[in-house]
Design an enzyme around this catalytic site. Structure first.
Site, PDB file in Angstrom:
ATOM      1  N   TYR A  36       0.706  -1.493   0.096  1.00 29.16           N
ATOM      2  CA  TYR A  36       0.193   0.003   0.045  1.00 29.16           C
ATOM      3  C   TYR A  36       0.832   1.208  -0.046  1.00 29.16           C
ATOM      4  CZ  TYR A  36      -3.557   3.572   0.961  1.00 29.16           C
ATOM      5  OH  TYR A  36      -4.437   4.432   1.237  1.00 29.16           O
ATOM      6  N   ASP A  37       1.900   1.341   0.959  1.00 35.80           N
ATOM      7  CA  ASP A  37       2.834   2.462   1.023  1.00 35.80           C
ATOM      8  C   ASP A  37       3.721   2.729  -0.364  1.00 35.80           C
ATOM      9  OD1 ASP A  37       1.952   2.817   3.646  1.00 35.80           O
ATOM     10  OD2 ASP A  37       3.885   1.822   4.522  1.00 35.80           O
ATOM     11  N   GLU A 113     -29.869  -0.641  16.942  1.00 35.26           N
ATOM     12  CA  GLU A 113     -28.573  -0.532  16.524  1.00 35.26           C
ATOM     13  C   GLU A 113     -27.691  -0.170  17.647  1.00 35.26           C
ATOM     14  OE1 GLU A 113     -28.297   3.066  14.241  1.00 35.26           O
ATOM     15  OE2 GLU A 113     -30.036   2.485  13.034  1.00 35.26           O
ATOM     16  N   LYS A 115     -25.690   1.945  20.377  1.00 36.12           N
ATOM     17  CA  LYS A 115     -25.574   3.390  20.445  1.00 36.12           C
ATOM     18  C   LYS A 115     -24.019   3.805  20.607  1.00 36.12           C
ATOM     19  CE  LYS A 115     -27.155   7.297  23.121  1.00 36.12           C
ATOM     20  NZ  LYS A 115     -25.958   7.971  23.377  1.00 36.12           N
ATOM     21  N   ASP A 117     -20.818   5.903  21.354  1.00 36.76           N
ATOM     22  CA  ASP A 117     -20.170   6.920  22.451  1.00 36.76           C
ATOM     23  C   ASP A 117     -19.392   7.606  21.925  1.00 36.76           C
ATOM     24  OD1 ASP A 117     -20.810   8.062  24.867  1.00 36.76           O
ATOM     25  OD2 ASP A 117     -19.721   6.711  25.959  1.00 36.76           O
ATOM     26  N   GLU A 174     -21.652   8.830  13.835  1.00 35.74           N
ATOM     27  CA  GLU A 174     -20.907   9.142  15.241  1.00 35.74           C
ATOM     28  C   GLU A 174     -19.479   8.761  14.917  1.00 35.74           C
ATOM     29  OE1 GLU A 174     -23.156   9.992  17.511  1.00 35.74           O
ATOM     30  OE2 GLU A 174     -22.232   9.946  19.434  1.00 35.74           O
ATOM     31  N   TYR A 226     -25.176   6.521  10.667  1.00 40.55           N
ATOM     32  CA  TYR A 226     -26.552   5.935  10.721  1.00 40.55           C
ATOM     33  C   TYR A 226     -27.666   6.672  10.723  1.00 40.55           C
ATOM     34  CZ  TYR A 226     -25.468   8.723  14.871  1.00 40.55           C
ATOM     35  OH  TYR A 226     -25.018   9.691  15.582  1.00 40.55           O
ATOM     36  N   LYS A 290     -35.246   2.880  16.279  1.00 41.92           N
ATOM     37  CA  LYS A 290     -35.830   3.560  15.227  1.00 41.92           C
ATOM     38  C   LYS A 290     -36.860   3.162  14.785  1.00 41.92           C
ATOM     39  CE  LYS A 290     -31.340   5.507  14.558  1.00 41.92           C
ATOM     40  NZ  LYS A 290     -30.152   5.555  13.596  1.00 41.92           N
ATOM     41  N   LYS A 314     -30.429   3.284  27.445  1.00 44.09           N
ATOM     42  CA  LYS A 314     -29.023   3.238  28.319  1.00 44.09           C
ATOM     43  C   LYS A 314     -28.821   1.890  28.845  1.00 44.09           C
ATOM     44  CE  LYS A 314     -27.538   7.355  27.140  1.00 44.09           C
ATOM     45  NZ  LYS A 314     -27.233   8.427  27.977  1.00 44.09           N
ATOM     46  N   CYS A 408      10.054   8.674  48.374  1.00 39.08           N
ATOM     47  CA  CYS A 408       9.610   8.013  46.910  1.00 39.08           C
ATOM     48  C   CYS A 408       9.850   6.624  47.135  1.00 39.08           C
ATOM     49  CB  CYS A 408      10.901   8.405  45.799  1.00 39.08           C
ATOM     50  SG  CYS A 408      10.615   7.354  44.291  1.00 39.08           S
ATOM     51  N   CYS A 411      13.070   5.235  44.964  1.00 44.80           N
ATOM     52  CA  CYS A 411      14.450   5.540  45.295  1.00 44.80           C
ATOM     53  C   CYS A 411      14.465   6.127  46.517  1.00 44.80           C
ATOM     54  CB  CYS A 411      14.793   6.575  43.964  1.00 44.80           C
ATOM     55  SG  CYS A 411      14.104   8.154  44.203  1.00 44.80           S
ATOM     56  N   CYS A 426       8.273  12.983  43.264  1.00 41.68           N
ATOM     57  CA  CYS A 426       9.671  12.483  43.637  1.00 41.68           C
ATOM     58  C   CYS A 426      10.782  13.379  43.119  1.00 41.68           C
ATOM     59  CB  CYS A 426      10.105  11.088  43.331  1.00 41.68           C
ATOM     60  SG  CYS A 426      11.659  10.530  43.215  1.00 41.68           S
ATOM     61  N   CYS A 431      16.250   8.986  40.289  1.00 45.19           N
ATOM     62  CA  CYS A 431      15.238   7.911  40.620  1.00 45.19           C
ATOM     63  C   CYS A 431      15.076   6.909  39.454  1.00 45.19           C
ATOM     64  CB  CYS A 431      14.004   8.591  41.022  1.00 45.19           C
ATOM     65  SG  CYS A 431      12.663   7.378  41.145  1.00 45.19           S
TER      66      CYS A 431
HETATM   67  S1  IVH Z   1     -29.896   8.211  15.513  1.00 45.62           S
HETATM   68  C1  IVH Z   1     -32.413  12.676  15.664  1.00 45.62           C
HETATM   69  N1  IVH Z   1     -28.177   6.217  15.765  1.00 45.62           N
HETATM   70  O1  IVH Z   1     -26.594   9.532  20.412  1.00 45.62           O
HETATM   71  C2  IVH Z   1     -31.200  12.068  16.284  1.00 45.62           C
HETATM   72  N2  IVH Z   1     -27.839   8.337  17.100  1.00 45.62           N
HETATM   73  O2  IVH Z   1     -27.959  10.598  22.596  1.00 45.62           O
HETATM   74  C3  IVH Z   1     -30.962  10.787  15.406  1.00 45.62           C
HETATM   75  N3  IVH Z   1     -25.633   8.047  18.513  1.00 45.62           N
HETATM   76  O3  IVH Z   1     -27.617  12.480  19.192  1.00 45.62           O
HETATM   77  C4  IVH Z   1     -29.763   9.954  16.033  1.00 45.62           C
HETATM   78  N4  IVH Z   1     -25.357   6.112  18.074  1.00 45.62           N
HETATM   79  O4  IVH Z   1     -24.871  11.554  18.464  1.00 45.62           O
HETATM   80  C5  IVH Z   1     -28.575   7.581  16.255  1.00 45.62           C
HETATM   81  N5  IVH Z   1     -26.879   4.270  16.211  1.00 45.62           N
HETATM   82  C6  IVH Z   1     -27.194   5.689  16.495  1.00 45.62           C
HETATM   83  C7  IVH Z   1     -26.427   6.323  17.484  1.00 45.62           C
HETATM   84  C8  IVH Z   1     -26.711   7.665  17.558  1.00 45.62           C
HETATM   85  C9  IVH Z   1     -24.800   7.155  18.828  1.00 45.62           C
HETATM   86  C10 IVH Z   1     -25.739   9.394  19.329  1.00 45.62           C
HETATM   87  C11 IVH Z   1     -26.134  10.561  18.537  1.00 45.62           C
HETATM   88  C12 IVH Z   1     -27.384  11.037  19.139  1.00 45.62           C
HETATM   89  C13 IVH Z   1     -27.254  10.701  20.636  1.00 45.62           C
HETATM   90  C14 IVH Z   1     -28.248  10.846  21.291  1.00 45.62           C
END
Ligand code: IVH
Length: 670
Positions: A36-37, A113, A115, A117, A174, A226, A290, A314, A408, A411, A426, A431
């Site tokens: 690749y490189d 799906e 979520k 973070d 995200e 998403y 959703k 959650k 320490c 040491c 320390c 050390c």
């Molecule tokens: S759908 C109208 N899908 O969680 C907003 N959000 O706590 C539709 N997030 O604002 C968002 N994974 O930043 C959606 N699979 C996922 C997600 C997701 C993480 C985030 C997103 C959202 C926040 C809400």
């Protein structure tokens, strides 16, 4: 340029993008990194020679000059948030609300799906090309972070592989960082005495909000797409339809997507995600549910800040109870002493936890943590487990307090705590813990990047008496290595070669490698921008450092002290004699400010003014002043707008002069 060359460049771009996609999205590469490189270098050569660069060329992912600030971007359709559900019953209630609103008894199809973070991001594609990436901001207006987002290799620069390429489309998702990358990053930051990121989300957000995209690139961010915002020239029937299109168009999508009918099946899917949670490489704190059908989504619409068609479930935080068997004081490279709890091993959310950070002695005191205590430990969004609370009812009276050590633990030197600092340090110059950590840091990836010189080899060389300081690395001979248990002809040669190779370095890397207290990668880069040569920093005054944006008193004092110490300057000269060659591609000539009306003044801005705080602070800096974040005796003025807060009160109590916006404008008027 000949048509043949053009085709050759186009072919290379297409092939490299395909390999990129296979590597970063499908996790199924078909060629080696070296191959690749090689192709990448070939493309870069051709592009440079013939001045023909395609907008989706992989070479366009890096190399943009650092920004001064992020521009604001309005979202065509607002980016809203989600309502939360904390129990299965609340998921059932959500389903009831949906049906009630739609006035329907029919069971609804939902997608489920993980979520992610991380940080919500909008990618805008026009005629198939990525033209902008923006953060959510307040939902209506975000920040333009395109250069940074382009460094995320999983994000396509061009939509490929689908029949319909929309005229314009906003794809949402995200940006996140994998857990092991997050841990690696924090380890590196710990070594360089930079503040740790509390969790992967903060790490992802912090990495996106870097003005210098070369730092973002190093952070190995990822994205899961998403959602869709505004679009022209394409339509989707449902979330599943949209995600299939995304997949085909080479976008990274959520690791799991179930489409199920009725609330009970939704709850089963949630449970499955919760069970698979440990297997994911990323942090997830819940599941997003959703309504699948986009027509129904439209009918359901939005409340003020959230859609009626989706909810975030959650997961309960992962907690467990156990006993603190011991507290150990570890010594870092800068001498900082950190308390760590050795726990009776306990399984929390599928992972055995036997250690927990206690951060510092303020924290130990605040929570009154003692050896022998029964405690609640949490591994939630925070990957490093931490003690939430002590179960005082379980105390027997045999628990022992753990005061900060006076000497320490490694040491035996004196331990001190400087004014305004949380950490105990320390101060022993020799050390062992510090020396070892210093050499390990010097050789590490973001620093001198000496391949084949990881922690184990540094320890071996140190214990065998071959190195006592990083200078000694450059005096190592192959014959000496060959006498050691872990080295053979090839490995010894490899190490010697990498040490040799690392001699050619950049000023920012070298400054970071030196391990000056408080100087992390970012500060090192800022210094390299402002100082052309290493020698320009010799005996530098703290005031000169404080002229640099974002560099405060503590950092300036630490840098100035380091470069005033004769012993340190001698070390630097020795390194040069040993062949170190430092170039400085980061230097920007003329950054030093002209004399301005605010020269030498430190100004704190507070309250609501006619311009944004960022704008005013920038103006202050341009006119020679320093915009500081907090008021102290050294503050020259506080510029106070409407509804000033505690800074105003503090200025009054310290007798610092307060300026109104009018008075300030008069001062700065030419
Ligand atoms: S759908 C109208 N899908 O969680 C907003 N959000 O706590 C539709 N997030 O604002 C968002 N994974 O930043 C959606 N699979 C996922 C997600 C997701 C993480 C985030 C997103 C959202 C926040 C809400």
């Amino acid at each position: 340029m000949s048509a043949d060359l053009k085709t050759q460049i186009e072919k290379l771009v297409k092939e490299l993008n395909e390999h990129n996609y296979r590597y970063y999205v499908l996790d199924a590469p078909v060629i080696s990194d070296e191959e690749y490189d090689r192709m990448f270098r070939r493309l870069k050569e051709l592009e440079e020679k013939h001045h023909y660069v395609l907008p989706d060329s992989p070479t366009q992912r890096v190399g943009a000059p650092p920004l001064d600030k992020f521009e604001k971007v309005k979202h065509t359709e607002p980016m809203l948030s989600l309502d939360n559900a904390f129990s299965h019953d609340e998921v059932r209630e959500f389903d009831q609300r949906v049906k009630r609103f739609l006035k329907s008894d029919k069971e609804i199809e939902y997608t489920v799906e993980p979520k992610y973070d991380g940080l919500a991001m909008e990618l805008t594609y026009r005629k198939g090309l990525l033209i902008r990436a923006s953060t959510r901001g307040d939902g209506y207006e975000g920040e333009d972070v395109t250069t940074n987002v382009k460094t995320i290799k999983a994000i396509p620069l061009k939509i490929e592989g689908v029949d319909t390429v929309p005229q314009e489309i906003d794809i949402r998702g995200e940006v996140f960082i994998d857990i092991d990358e997050f841990e690696k990053l924090n380890k590196e930051r710990e070594k360089s005495d930079e503040p740790l990121f509390a969790n992967p989300r903060n790490a992802a957000a912090g990495s996106i909000r870097q003005l210098d995209s070369t730092i973002t690139e190093k952070r190995k961010l990822h994205m899961a797409c998403y959602g869709v915002g505004a679009m022209k020239g394409i339509e989707f029937k449902s979330q599943t339809d949209f995600v299939s299109w995304l997949k085909k168009a080479h976008f990274p999508v959520p690791a799991l997507l179930d489409a199920v009918t009725g609330p009970e099946k939704v709850i089963n899917s949630i449970k499955e995600i919760e069970e698979s949670r440990q297997k994911f490489s990323f942090e997830t704190d819940g599941a997003v549910i959703k309504v699948n059908d986009f027509k129904l989504q439209k009918e359901l619409g939005f409340k003020t800040r959230e859609p009626r068609w989706a909810i975030a479930y959650k997961f309960p935080a992962h907690q467990g109870t156990t006993v603190i068997e011991d507290i150990i004081a570890g010594v870092g490279r800068t001498g900082a002493i950190t308390p760590v709890a050795a726990l009776k091993p306990v399984r929390i959310g599928g992972v055995t936890v036997s250690r927990s950070t206690l951060h510092n002695w303020d924290e130990i005191e605040r929570k009154d943590i003692r050896i022998g205590d029964a405690v609640v430990v949490e591994r939630a969004g925070d990957v490093i487990p931490h003690v939430v609370t002590v179960i005082k009812e379980k105390r027997t009276g045999k628990e022992k307090k753990f005061p900060p050590p006076k000497t320490c633990p490694v040491c035996g030197s004196q331990v001190v705590r400087e004014e305004g600092e949380v950490a105990y340090r320390c101060i022993g110059l020799n050390c062992e813990a510090q020396v070892l950590e210093k050499i390990i840091h010097y050789a590490s990836r973001g620093a001198m990047d000496i391949e084949h010189l990881g922690e184990k080899n540094v320890e071996l060389l140190y214990n065998q008496g071959l190195i006592k300081h990083f200078i000694d690395l450059y005096k190592l001979k192959k014959e000496q290595l060959l006498e050691l248990p872990r080295f053979a002809e090839k490995s010894a040669q490899n190490l010697i070669d990498s040490i040799e190779k690392s001699k050619k370095t950049t000023l920012s890397r070298f400054l970071f490698a030196l391990g000056i207290i408080h100087v992390g990668e970012y500060a090192a880069k800022q210094l390299a921008k402002h100082f052309e040569k290493l020698d320009d920093l010799y005996r530098v005054e703290p005031e000169r450092i404080m002229e640099i944006k974002q560099m405060g008193e503590k950092l300036a004092a630490s840098i100035s002290e380091f470069f005033s110490e004769k012993e340190n300057l001698r070390t630097l000269e020795t390194l040069k004699k040993l062949g170190l060659m430092i170039s400085n591609p980061d230097y920007v000539a003329g950054l030093r400010k002209e004399k301005g009306p605010l020269d030498g003044l430190t100004i704190v801005v507070t309250g609501t003014l006619s311009k944004s705080r960022d704008e005013i602070e920038e103006l202050i800096e341009r006119l020679g002043g320093r915009a500081a974040g907090s008021v102290s005796k050294k503050t020259s003025y506080v510029l106070a707008g409407a509804d000033p807060g505690s800074k105003y009160e503090k200025a009054k109590s310290l007798g610092v002069k307060i300026l109104t916006e009018d008075e300030f404008n008069k001062r700065v008027a030419p």
